[in-house]
Design an enzyme around this catalytic site. Structure first.
Site, PDB file in Angstrom:
ATOM      1  N   TYR A   1      -5.735  -4.673  -7.871  1.00 12.85           N
ATOM      2  CA  TYR A   1      -6.967  -5.483  -7.105  1.00 12.85           C
ATOM      3  C   TYR A   1      -8.049  -5.345  -8.072  1.00 12.85           C
ATOM      4  CZ  TYR A   1      -4.011  -6.661  -3.113  1.00 12.85           C
ATOM      5  OH  TYR A   1      -3.000  -6.930  -2.406  1.00 12.85           O
TER       6      TYR A   1
ATOM      7  N   ASP B   1       8.472   3.977  -1.544  1.00  8.44           N
ATOM      8  CA  ASP B   1       9.607   3.244  -0.852  1.00  8.44           C
ATOM      9  C   ASP B   1      10.452   4.151   0.360  1.00  8.44           C
ATOM     10  OD1 ASP B   1      10.074   5.156  -3.115  1.00  8.44           O
ATOM     11  OD2 ASP B   1      11.972   4.213  -3.761  1.00  8.44           O
TER      12      ASP B   1
ATOM     13  N   ASP C   1      -1.403  -2.125   0.913  1.00 11.23           N
ATOM     14  CA  ASP C   1      -1.376  -3.607   1.082  1.00 11.23           C
ATOM     15  C   ASP C   1       0.214  -3.752   1.889  1.00 11.23           C
ATOM     16  OD1 ASP C   1      -1.841  -6.188   1.539  1.00 11.23           O
ATOM     17  OD2 ASP C   1      -1.879  -6.841  -0.571  1.00 11.23           O
TER      18      ASP C   1
ATOM     19  N   LYS D   1       3.994   6.333  -6.045  1.00  9.13           N
ATOM     20  CA  LYS D   1       4.982   6.048  -6.692  1.00  9.13           C
ATOM     21  C   LYS D   1       5.008   6.803  -8.091  1.00  9.13           C
ATOM     22  CE  LYS D   1       8.199   3.565  -6.914  1.00  9.13           C
ATOM     23  NZ  LYS D   1       9.557   3.913  -6.722  1.00  9.13           N
TER      24      LYS D   1
END
Length: 420
Positions: A148, A284, A308, A218
């Site tokens: 972002y 995930d 998000d 991640k």
């Protein structure tokens, strides 16, 4: 006009508070106006007229552009800087040139490094999961870094070619499969930005007696950015909150040095003594786990893009983004802008059917933030009672058992009647 100030780390809030607001575009006009009426009534009821809000409109979005030829006038930004606290309806993002996103511009300019998204279920609201009552989380989403930051170059441009040449020639990068047609983006993740986000999340857990903070990342793939976020997050916990936390990093070190039995004993001792457990989860796996065992999670600390996805999925689990509040906060300076988390919904604007609850609950967050807890609680209690009886705007009522659909204005009047 009475302003909030910050002294010795605490907000000083006057009884007659001037509150800057951006009305918003599309449905923003409707939800802002009804929420202001509810807030005025609730503040008056809670404090018997001893406290009040003086509304100060500032311009942003299409309304600003039509009046000033600017999407986000400097005066608006200066007002938010001066008054510390504000709230806004949804804003149209300009198409084509100009500001990439008005929301991102506000966050970047005011350094609102936390996007705060509490997620809780209101009894009576339909949910796609079997036990939405188990969903009770607060998401701390880093708000100024990651993708972002908006650092990217379009495929085929001279900038993209130059960037690839640098990667290939100077950095010895050989893994871009189709360089001639590739766009490129840069994902900055700093130790300072990561640390202050996790620090705010842990402090929130301490202040609100939450059982755990989960660092979501991640880092298995992006080892130096997302992996750095995890590493720096654990460092903050272990160096700055050692007396009140126990980290899974510490657990794993004990297990490695002394065995599983010793590690399990240390973990149990930490829980029994009321320490906050600091753990981490791959993004995930976390998204899967929130569906399978949401009760295992309380406060979430994550980066911008992950946040998000996560905040919207969690919102869906408790009934949708229409009842999902949000805030953008700098806990160091005190600056905060609260907001409806949905878009401008031009297809239903002006039809008196939009759900105002996202903005109304964002107002509740605002009053919690400034210490007017009674106002926040009365708003939430009224919503609980209304939803429990099946009264809601159509987007929620149509899925409720014996639901009654109300217009935007009728729903607001119903909430006002329920404020006690």
């Amino acid at each position: 006009m009475a302003k909030i100030t910050k002294e010795n780390g605490k907000l000083i809030v006057p009884d007659e508070l001037t509150l800057p607001y951006i009305e918003g575009d599309g449905v923003g006009v409707e939800i802002t106006n009804v929420c202001k009426k509810i807030v005025d009534h609730t503040v008056n009821t809670a404090y018997n007229g001893k406290r009040k809000i003086d509304w100060l409109e500032v311009l942003g979005g299409e309304k600003a552009y039509n009046k000033t030829n600017e999407w986000l006038p400097a005066k608006t930004m200066d007002t938010f800087k001066e008054y510390l606290i504000g709230i806004k309806g949804p804003l149209t993002t300009p198409v084509g040139g100009g500001i990439r996103s008005l929301n991102v511009a506000l966050r970047q300019e005011l350094d609102l490094f936390v996007c705060l998204r509490p997620v809780e279920w209101f009894k009576g609201v339909s949910s796609p999961v079997k036990e939405p009552n188990k969903v009770n989380m607060v998401v701390f989403r880093e708000n100024t870094e990651d993708i972002y930051a908006g650092i990217e170059w379009e495929a085929g441009t001279e900038e993209a070619k130059k960037f690839y040449k640098f990667l290939h020639d100077e950095m010895n990068v050989k893994k871009v499969r189709f360089p001639e047609t590739s766009s490129f983006g840069v994902k900055p993740v700093s130790k300072e930005g990561s640390s202050r986000l996790v620090r705010a999340a842990i402090q929130y857990a301490v202040d609100n007696k939450k059982p755990s903070v989960t660092i979501v990342h991640k880092g298995n793939i992006m080892k130096f950015t997302e992996g750095g976020f995890k590493k720096w997050g654990y460092e903050v916990a272990e160096k700055e909150f050692a007396d009140v936390t126990f980290t899974m990093n510490q657990y794993n070190n004990i297990k490695k040095e002394k065995g599983a039995e010793e590690a399990d004993a240390a973990y149990k001792k930490a829980i029994d003594s009321g320490k906050i457990i600091i753990k981490d989860n791959i993004a995930d796996a976390f998204l899967q786990n929130t569906l399978l065992k949401p009760e295992d999670y309380s406060v979430i600390a994550t980066l911008n893009l992950n946040g998000d996805y996560i905040s919207d999925q969690l919102a869906a689990m408790v009934g949708g983004i229409g009842i999902a509040p949000g805030a953008n906060i700098n806990y160091n300076t005190g600056h905060a802008i609260f907001e409806a988390t949905h878009g401008t919904a031009p297809d239903i604007a002006g039809k008196n059917i939009v759900n105002p609850c996202s903005m109304l609950l964002s107002f509740a967050m605002l009053f919690e933030y400034i210490g007017w807890i009674e106002v926040s609680q009365k708003i939430k209690n009224a919503l609980v009672e209304s939803f429990g009886k099946g009264y809601a705007t159509h987007d929620l009522a149509r899925f409720m058992e014996n639901g009654t659909s109300l217009s935007t204005t009728d729903f607001a009047e119903n909430i006002i009647k329920l404020i006690k």
